[in-house]
Design a protein around this motif. Sequence first.
Motif, PDB file in Angstrom:
ATOM      1  N   GLY A 142       3.411  -2.259   6.379  1.00  0.00           N
ATOM      2  CA  GLY A 142       4.288  -1.399   7.154  1.00  0.00           C
ATOM      3  C   GLY A 142       3.586  -0.983   8.457  1.00  0.00           C
ATOM      4  O   GLY A 142       2.372  -0.802   8.477  1.00  0.00           O
ATOM      5  N   PHE A 143       4.371  -0.841   9.544  1.00  0.00           N
ATOM      6  CA  PHE A 143       3.760  -0.558  10.845  1.00  0.00           C
ATOM      7  C   PHE A 143       4.179   0.790  11.419  1.00  0.00           C
ATOM      8  O   PHE A 143       3.769   1.151  12.512  1.00  0.00           O
ATOM      9  CB  PHE A 143       4.108  -1.691  11.824  1.00  0.00           C
ATOM     10  N   VAL A 195      -0.352 -19.357   7.061  1.00  0.00           N
ATOM     11  CA  VAL A 195       0.309 -18.127   6.597  1.00  0.00           C
ATOM     12  C   VAL A 195       1.392 -17.735   7.594  1.00  0.00           C
ATOM     13  O   VAL A 195       1.152 -17.700   8.797  1.00  0.00           O
ATOM     14  CB  VAL A 195      -0.707 -16.982   6.421  1.00  0.00           C
ATOM     15  N   SER A 196       2.539 -17.472   7.051  1.00  0.00           N
ATOM     16  CA  SER A 196       3.618 -16.999   7.917  1.00  0.00           C
ATOM     17  C   SER A 196       4.223 -15.740   7.298  1.00  0.00           C
ATOM     18  O   SER A 196       3.966 -15.425   6.138  1.00  0.00           O
ATOM     19  CB  SER A 196       4.681 -18.087   8.064  1.00  0.00           C
ATOM     20  N   TYR A 197       4.996 -15.055   8.058  1.00  0.00           N
ATOM     21  CA  TYR A 197       5.564 -13.812   7.537  1.00  0.00           C
ATOM     22  C   TYR A 197       7.076 -13.823   7.684  1.00  0.00           C
ATOM     23  O   TYR A 197       7.634 -14.612   8.439  1.00  0.00           O
ATOM     24  CB  TYR A 197       4.961 -12.613   8.260  1.00  0.00           C
ATOM     25  N   GLU A 198       7.677 -12.957   6.975  1.00  0.00           N
ATOM     26  CA  GLU A 198       9.106 -12.715   7.164  1.00  0.00           C
ATOM     27  C   GLU A 198       9.288 -11.223   7.384  1.00  0.00           C
ATOM     28  O   GLU A 198       8.535 -10.404   6.839  1.00  0.00           O
ATOM     29  CB  GLU A 198       9.912 -13.186   5.965  1.00  0.00           C
ATOM     30  N   LYS A 199      10.245 -10.931   8.224  1.00  0.00           N
ATOM     31  CA  LYS A 199      10.497  -9.515   8.492  1.00  0.00           C
ATOM     32  C   LYS A 199      11.271  -8.953   7.294  1.00  0.00           C
ATOM     33  O   LYS A 199      12.407  -9.344   7.036  1.00  0.00           O
ATOM     34  CB  LYS A 199      11.307  -9.391   9.774  1.00  0.00           C
ATOM     35  N   HIS A 200      10.642  -8.056   6.600  1.00  0.00           N
ATOM     36  CA  HIS A 200      11.289  -7.505   5.409  1.00  0.00           C
ATOM     37  C   HIS A 200      12.354  -6.473   5.799  1.00  0.00           C
ATOM     38  O   HIS A 200      13.469  -6.482   5.292  1.00  0.00           O
ATOM     39  CB  HIS A 200      10.236  -6.863   4.504  1.00  0.00           C
ATOM     40  N   ASP A 201      11.968  -5.599   6.702  1.00  0.00           N
ATOM     41  CA  ASP A 201      12.944  -4.677   7.299  1.00  0.00           C
ATOM     42  C   ASP A 201      12.417  -4.308   8.679  1.00  0.00           C
ATOM     43  O   ASP A 201      11.474  -4.913   9.179  1.00  0.00           O
ATOM     44  CB  ASP A 201      13.194  -3.469   6.404  1.00  0.00           C
ATOM     45  N   ALA A 202      13.011  -3.326   9.294  1.00  0.00           N
ATOM     46  CA  ALA A 202      12.665  -2.996  10.681  1.00  0.00           C
ATOM     47  C   ALA A 202      11.180  -2.679  10.850  1.00  0.00           C
ATOM     48  O   ALA A 202      10.584  -3.012  11.868  1.00  0.00           O
ATOM     49  CB  ALA A 202      13.521  -1.818  11.155  1.00  0.00           C
ATOM     50  N   HIS A 250       8.692  -3.297   8.412  1.00  0.00           N
ATOM     51  CA  HIS A 250       7.774  -3.964   7.479  1.00  0.00           C
ATOM     52  C   HIS A 250       7.808  -5.489   7.633  1.00  0.00           C
ATOM     53  O   HIS A 250       8.867  -6.067   7.857  1.00  0.00           O
ATOM     54  CB  HIS A 250       8.133  -3.632   6.031  1.00  0.00           C
ATOM     55  N   ALA A 251       6.643  -6.062   7.461  1.00  0.00           N
ATOM     56  CA  ALA A 251       6.532  -7.528   7.404  1.00  0.00           C
ATOM     57  C   ALA A 251       6.039  -7.896   6.016  1.00  0.00           C
ATOM     58  O   ALA A 251       5.345  -7.117   5.348  1.00  0.00           O
ATOM     59  CB  ALA A 251       5.553  -8.021   8.451  1.00  0.00           C
ATOM     60  N   ARG A 252       6.455  -9.030   5.577  1.00  0.00           N
ATOM     61  CA  ARG A 252       6.064  -9.435   4.225  1.00  0.00           C
ATOM     62  C   ARG A 252       5.594 -10.883   4.278  1.00  0.00           C
ATOM     63  O   ARG A 252       6.252 -11.710   4.911  1.00  0.00           O
ATOM     64  CB  ARG A 252       7.272  -9.293   3.305  1.00  0.00           C
ATOM     65  N   PHE A 253       4.489 -11.176   3.637  1.00  0.00           N
ATOM     66  CA  PHE A 253       4.038 -12.562   3.624  1.00  0.00           C
ATOM     67  C   PHE A 253       3.533 -12.942   2.243  1.00  0.00           C
ATOM     68  O   PHE A 253       3.029 -12.114   1.493  1.00  0.00           O
ATOM     69  CB  PHE A 253       2.988 -12.846   4.697  1.00  0.00           C
ATOM     70  N   ARG A 254       3.717 -14.218   1.964  1.00  0.00           N
ATOM     71  CA  ARG A 254       3.337 -14.723   0.643  1.00  0.00           C
ATOM     72  C   ARG A 254       2.184 -15.702   0.791  1.00  0.00           C
ATOM     73  O   ARG A 254       2.198 -16.558   1.672  1.00  0.00           O
ATOM     74  CB  ARG A 254       4.507 -15.440  -0.008  1.00  0.00           C
ATOM     75  N   GLN A 274       0.821  -1.216   0.000  1.00  0.00           N
ATOM     76  CA  GLN A 274       0.000   0.000   0.000  1.00  0.00           C
ATOM     77  C   GLN A 274       0.860   1.274   0.000  1.00  0.00           C
ATOM     78  O   GLN A 274       0.498   2.270  -0.611  1.00  0.00           O
ATOM     79  CB  GLN A 274      -0.905  -0.024   1.231  1.00  0.00           C
ATOM     80  N   GLU A 275       1.976   1.193   0.688  1.00  0.00           N
ATOM     81  CA  GLU A 275       2.824   2.396   0.780  1.00  0.00           C
ATOM     82  C   GLU A 275       3.434   2.762  -0.579  1.00  0.00           C
ATOM     83  O   GLU A 275       3.711   3.923  -0.841  1.00  0.00           O
ATOM     84  CB  GLU A 275       3.942   2.167   1.801  1.00  0.00           C
ATOM     85  N   ARG A 276       3.644   1.778  -1.435  1.00  0.00           N
ATOM     86  CA  ARG A 276       4.274   2.055  -2.732  1.00  0.00           C
ATOM     87  C   ARG A 276       3.270   2.216  -3.865  1.00  0.00           C
ATOM     88  O   ARG A 276       3.421   3.076  -4.726  1.00  0.00           O
ATOM     89  CB  ARG A 276       5.258   0.919  -3.088  1.00  0.00           C
TER      90      ARG A 276
END
Lengths: 196, 620
Positions: free
Chosen positions: B562-563, B577-584, B586-590, B442-444
């Motif tokens: 993003g949080f 569903v699981s997530y990976e920490k994209h950066d400090a 943001h979380a990203r999940f597929r 959403q941020e991009r």
Amino acid sequence: METTDKSLIDAHRQGDKTAFEELLRRHGDSVLGYLMRMSGNREQAEDLFQETFKRVHEKAHTFRGTGFKSWLFTIATRVAVDGLRRRRRLQVVSLNQKLDCANGSGQESGAVVVVDNSCEPSQEAIRAEQTQQVRQAVELLPAKQRATLVLAYYQQLSYPEVAEVLGCSIGTVKTQMYRALRTLAQRLPDISGGEK
Amino acid sequence: MKPHLTERELIEYEFKLASDIQAEKAAEHLAECRQCREYLEQLKRKFAALDLLREEIKVSDDLISQVVEQTPRPVQPRVVSFRKPAWIGAAAAVLVVALLLVARLGEDVMEERKFAKGPSEPAEKLRSELTAETQIVSAEDLAKDAATRTTFALARKEKEAGKYLERAAIGEAAADVVPEKPPFAPASAIELVVLPRRDKVQLTIYNSADLTLVRERRNLTLKKGWNWLQFMWANTLIDPTSLSLELLENTDKIEIQQLVFPARLRELGRWLIRSETSGQVPFEITYFTSGLSWRAFYMGTLSQDEKTMRLQGYVRVGNNSGEDYEKAQTRLVVGKVHILDQIAELAKRQYPYGRPEVRVDFDKDLKVGEELDRSAWYGAAFGQVGQIVDELRRKEIIKEGLSEYFLYTIEGTETIADKWGKRLLSFEAEDIKVESLYKYDQERWGSETIRFVKFANDEEHNLGDTPIPNGEVKIYGQADNEGHLSYVGGTSVKYIPVDEEVELNLGPARLAKAEPKLMDFKTDNFMFDRRGNIAGWDEIRTWKIEITNTRTLPIEIEITRGFGTAYWTLQFDDQEVSYEKHDATHARFRVNLEPRSKRTFGYTVTTYHGVREETLAEKN
């Protein structure tokens, strides 16, 4: 004893190649001079020269036995007129051809041309400039006037001889000559250096 | 007093065009009239200029030899007989004569060739031989010819002997010494000797700057002595300051002295060349020009299952330089070039001189970023001209790496006319494994789901031979079983080095959607300082994301959330569903979706604020 042109032509017709070469050496300079003044370009004149003597060789049997010079210049004139006409007709202007170059002749832009000059500065430079003006003035004459002028003035043929070469009457030759001179009087540079 | 003579009458009088009577009258008038005499003198001076063209014109021996050699046996007048017996007799006679002539001509031709070649022996030896030959021939001929007639052969031989002696003497005395002093070359005194065409031309076109290096090879006919070579660039975008001329042969006999830009003459330069030999010499001229450009573009066709792709790379070469380049070997350089002046600006200057400090040359002004590898530059700029292959098959583009640059050489030659463009196939790769991926961030990209195609420029993906230049790419998909294509999307790619991954952004997807909804929000775990003020708290948000796949293919969608803080924890209500920490922050999940399906999952994110951040840090 000097061999006559007729005997050289006869010898050539009998297959003596040395006779043809003798003819070339005898009349080559004046024919080339004529063709250069007609075409204004040595390279083209040399092409026309070759064509002229090729025709002399081919038409040797048509030579009547008198007036070799007139006969020769008749051939040269036809070759020159044909050549110049063909050149004009076939002239293809390239997209990158420029007409406003320094010496006034169309040259390919970006093209390299070899120019040769062995003149000394000052007077020679001025003279070269004037020569170029005269050459241009002569080149700008209509073909028939130019041929008349070159034959009569530079090749020093008599008016009847010129008439024979050009296949017209003496009156026509004189008219052409007068017209050529009238035009040149307007276009020739003043080379008197200010003398009055 | 009679009226003055007209200009016509004077011209006719002077050039003997008038009739005898008119000429007589004109002469009478001129004898009396000073004014007419002066005018006639003026005319004479005017026409004296004609004598400037009375230069002595000599036919060269070469030209005479050429004409003689081109002349076959003389044409005999044709004799036609209507009576058969006579015809047979004539034919037999002609045959005999022809045989005799051929035999004689053969001898003559041999002799002619000897003469045409000219003296090859040293002058002294030649002189003595020729003199001797002349005497002998003369004696023989005189003896044979009782009537003292000079034969053509004698006349010719005598003349030849004289000519050779003269020629030999000239050769000895003058030895064709080239004067040391260069000639002066006024603008109007230029003699055009030859106008050679390009024999070869090579273009090295840079795509990052408006810059092309042109190398032309021409065969120039030089005269012994001083020669001026004129180069004109009117109506082109050639940078005159970059002109360079290099001799390819006879370097010990020919010297290129200087390049002159004559005053008041625009758009031309002249090289002064001193030559100790005459004839054709190959030269190479190099210069920079503007107006030629190239760019790459690509066409990708996805397979029906969208797991593989066929990729075709093209280059389009355009020419707006004002010059036609025929049969040019074309090389394309990928890489950034830093130039101090735009070539087009240099080309437009009125005169090429006057600002030497802005000169663009190979050594000073061309830089590649901060790390120019000069050997690479010279390699790129002046590499060997490849073999010209003019075949009708598809041309291969050969690629070479050169330090910071990458050089693409188009096989064979190309004619690139002014104002024309040309498209050439650069490479073609089949079965490139691709990953189709949808992304939601959403941020991009706001509420749009964006489609990507991902692959790598490496061997595993049937690529990796060369870097891929930046350019536009268009992706097509199989619309049906019959092989019809549909446009999927297009984007521009940056330069892709070997072994690098690339994601092609094909724009918003219409058939895959992700819609996050905030379902609940609360604050909790307030902490207070000593004065009772809030020092820390947690924010707890519950989200529900609905993903829709209306395609007939399974898709994978990557959702990035993003949080706004680096202190957060995440809990999913769906175990799959699981997530990976994209950066400090943001979380990203597929998430994978079956064809034509919808899936909803929720997550709760807790963000920590104030002194609660420390609590989270201690936990971790």
